[in-house]
Design a protein around this motif. Structure first.
Motif, mmCIF file in Angstrom:
data_model
loop_
_atom_site.group_PDB
_atom_site.id
_atom_site.type_symbol
_atom_site.label_atom_id
_atom_site.label_comp_id
_atom_site.label_asym_id
_atom_site.label_seq_id
_atom_site.Cartn_x
_atom_site.Cartn_y
_atom_site.Cartn_z
ATOM 1 N N GLU B 185 49.764 18.496 64.279
ATOM 2 C CA GLU B 185 48.449 17.915 64.008
ATOM 3 C C GLU B 185 48.320 17.350 62.605
ATOM 4 O O GLU B 185 47.647 16.351 62.378
ATOM 5 N N GLU B 188 49.087 13.780 62.281
ATOM 6 C CA GLU B 188 47.973 12.936 62.735
ATOM 7 C C GLU B 188 46.950 12.760 61.609
ATOM 8 O O GLU B 188 46.484 11.656 61.303
ATOM 9 N N ALA B 189 46.643 13.900 60.951
ATOM 10 C CA ALA B 189 45.671 13.861 59.861
ATOM 11 C C ALA B 189 46.165 12.981 58.724
ATOM 12 O O ALA B 189 45.416 12.158 58.185
ATOM 13 N N LYS B 191 48.207 10.570 58.921
ATOM 14 C CA LYS B 191 48.165 9.154 59.327
ATOM 15 C C LYS B 191 46.764 8.593 59.158
ATOM 16 O O LYS B 191 46.578 7.477 58.693
ATOM 17 N N THR B 192 45.765 9.385 59.572
ATOM 18 C CA THR B 192 44.392 8.905 59.445
ATOM 19 C C THR B 192 43.987 8.712 57.991
ATOM 20 O O THR B 192 43.186 7.850 57.666
ATOM 21 N N MET B 193 44.550 9.543 57.141
ATOM 22 C CA MET B 193 44.241 9.404 55.715
ATOM 23 C C MET B 193 44.923 8.191 55.109
ATOM 24 O O MET B 193 44.705 7.872 53.945
ATOM 25 N N GLY B 194 45.780 7.532 55.872
ATOM 26 C CA GLY B 194 46.378 6.295 55.398
ATOM 27 C C GLY B 194 47.749 6.458 54.776
ATOM 28 O O GLY B 194 48.157 5.641 53.961
#
Lengths: 281, 315
Positions: B185, B188-189, B191-194
């Motif tokens: 997970e 994923e986090a 990735k979302t943070m850029g």
């Protein structure tokens, strides 16, 4: 529709594997005298392809036909292989039961011993076994097994030499899986119901770990096949792996004889395996 | 880390064994000019011949001599730097290339990734020894009119082949481990943070798998050692086999007392003078065992460390 797709991919993957093997077989031509001869290599690849798919004539050493001979040797080698596998599995089951029933508090000791034994090259074990039989024969005159096949065929010693080196690995994996399985909750319940430990081990644990054992069988087959080569040379057997090294034709056929059955086995296993059935549900 | 490892007896003994072996090997070349002691004949008081080479172990030298009377133990020490060096180089290159390859492969889409796995599958079924022998034989076995290639070319070629036949298996193994981490997970986090792909790889995936890389190095070291022993046993020596055509009594020769070469050269004496084969194999076994012990201690250290960190999370 799904089944047709599966079969199509199955055949496609098999063909890709065969093609890779052809590329390997033609490899020595690429490096003949060491500068790259790419055109010769491509010629050899296409020749082999044509030969294989039209089932042309395969020669064992330039003169004699390959086909009945290699199949006979293949069956001989596979008999040896099967017996060796059986021996390794029986040693593994025996040793792990022994440790689980009698040496449970010395478990880490057994594991370390197995790990050390696993890293010993199989060549050493084979030579030691052979030499010990010879020395016993010299000292006492009792011939425990046929050492080299000249007229009589040596069977017992090759099987032992094939089975023993790999049995350390199989035993270690088996112990690891059993330990992992014993941690699970249903074992606790079974114990609480008052079932005997031997009953739990024999019925529940073994049944549940067979599948994960099969998952690690690829390494076992792979290293047993390379041991088979050494055994072929040392016991003067006319086995498959020794025949394979005679030339490109025996090599490609031998590779196919090894690759295709195992490929089918693993694909079928993938379809029927528990994790796959679970995913599809 | 050093403290923990120094407390492990197995680790210390293994490291000491390997370093002494290598130091002695280099010293033998520098001080002794790479020469091997020779002990030909033993005479009794009347000048009669008592024994001729090969001398069995514990008579003249502890490890016995070879067919000409050269000290076998010293020969092994002289060859140690070659065998261990070659194994070390091959293992490092194997890991390096497969790491680079798997770093590029692991983020691919499942479909492409599976295709690559299918392409690599034959290498996990047909044994390495057979492929290596088949490819190397045409280059390393001396033709009847002598080698047309130079020594370094053949050595380079053999290293290349020994490296490349293991890369498919290793790449599949390493990249599947990376893919397992990638499914977590926190990736994923991140990735979302850029986080960029390169950042993700070095900051989040490498810290989770690098311990396994170190352990894999030890396993591969043992595997390469075994592969070299097998090739040497079938008289395929590092850098080419000098086949004595026409002279049937002398076995094929190897260069610079490399261990697998000594095995292959004396394999025909197995039944008459068994120590000539057993001594080189003993050295192989000792090297493999010490590598396995080092690996084992490292694994124990990693396990302990991860146990400590997970405990501190619970607290």
């Amino acid at each position: 529709m799904n089944v047709i797709k599966k079969i199509f991919y199955f055949i496609l993957h098999c063909l890709i594997g065969v093609e890779i093997l052809i590329l390997i077989t033609a490899f020595p031509i690429l490096f003949q005298n060491l500068p790259f001869n790419l055109t010769d290599y491509l010629h050899a690849v296409s020749d082999l392809n044509i030969k294989l798919f039209t089932i042309g004539e395969f020669k064992i050493d330039g003169k004699n036909s390959l086909f009945p001979i290699i199949l006979v040797r293949y069956i001989e080698s596979m008999k040896l292989f099967g017996l060796g596998l059986l021996l390794a599995c029986s040693i593994a089951v025996f040793v792990s039961y022994l440790t689980f029933f009698f040496f449970k508090n010395k478990m880490h000791w057994v594991k370390n011993l197995l790990k050390a034994a696993e890293s010993i090259p199989d060549l050493m074990l084979i030579l030691l076994l052979q030499l010990s039989v010879i020395i016993i024969f010299k000292k006492t005159g009792i011939k425990l097994a046929q050492v080299v096949s000249v007229r009589e065929k040596a069977v017992l010693l090759p099987v032992i030499c094939l089975g023993v080196p790999i049995s350390f690995y199989v035993t270690r994996i088996l112990i690891l899986h059993i330990e992992e399985e014993l941690e699970k909750n249903y074992i606790l319940q079974a114990k609480a119901k008052g079932l005997k430990f031997s009953y739990i081990l024999n019925v529940h644990v073994i049944r549940n770990i067979i599948e994960s054992m099969f998952g690690s069988s690829k390494t076992v087959f792979w290293s047993m096949l390379s041991t088979l080569l050494v055994i072929d040379y040392l016991f003067n057997l006319n086995g498959l792996s020794r025949t394979m090294l005679l030339g490109p034709d025996p090599f490609i056929i031998g590779c196919l004889l090894i690759f295709v059955p195992l490929f089918i086995l693993y694909r079928v296993y993938e379809w029927v395996s528990f994790s796959n059935r679970k995913d599809n549900r | 880390m050093v403290q923990f490892l120094l407390k492990k007896k197995r680790f210390v003994i293994s490291v000491l064994f390997l370093t002494t072996l290598l130091t002695l090997s280099f010293l033998n070349t520098i001080v002794n000019n790479g020469e091997i002691e020779l002990f030909r004949f033993i005479y009794d008081d009347n000048g009669n011949l008592k024994a001729a080479p090969p001398h069995p172990p514990f008579t003249v030298y502890i490890t016995g001599t070879d067919i000409f009377g050269y000290n076998l133990g010293q020969m092994m020490i002289e060859g140690a730097k070659w065998t261990i060096g070659i194994t070390f180089i091959v293992t490092s290159l194997r890991l390096l290339f497969s790491l680079v390859l798997s770093a590029f492969i692991y983020p691919l889409k499942p479909r492409i990734y599976d295709t690559i796995k299918v392409i690599f599958e034959p290498f996990s079924v047909v044994p390495q020894t057979i492929i290596a022998y088949f490819i190397l034989h045409s280059v390393l076995w001396e033709p009847i009119d002598g080698f047309s290639t130079l020594f370094w070319q053949r050595a380079l070629f053999e290293t290349f082949i020994l490296v490349i036949i293991a890369i498919p298996n290793l790449t599949v193994h390493l990249s599947s481990e990376m893919r397992l981490v990638e499914k977590e997970e926190f990736i994923e986090a991140a990735k979302t943070m850029g986080g960029s792909k390169v950042y993700l790889f070095f900051k989040h995936i490498v810290p989770h798998v690098y311990e396994k890389w170190i352990l894999l190095f030890g396993q591969q070291f043992i595997q390469v050692l075994q592969l070299l022993a097998h090739l040497g046993f079938m008289s395929l020596f590092f850098g080419g086999t000098d086949v004595p055509y026409g002279d049937l009594d002398t076995p094929p020769l190897s260069l610079s007392y490399e261990w697998s070469g000594v095995i292959g050269g004396s394999i025909s004496y197995l039944y008459s003078y068994h120590w000539m084969v057993l001594v080189p194999i003993m050295f192989f076994v000792c090297t493999a065992l010490s590598m396995a012990f080092i690996n084992d201690s490292l694994e124990a250290y990693f396990n302990r460390r991860s146990a400590i960190t997970s405990n501190s999370y619970i607290k």
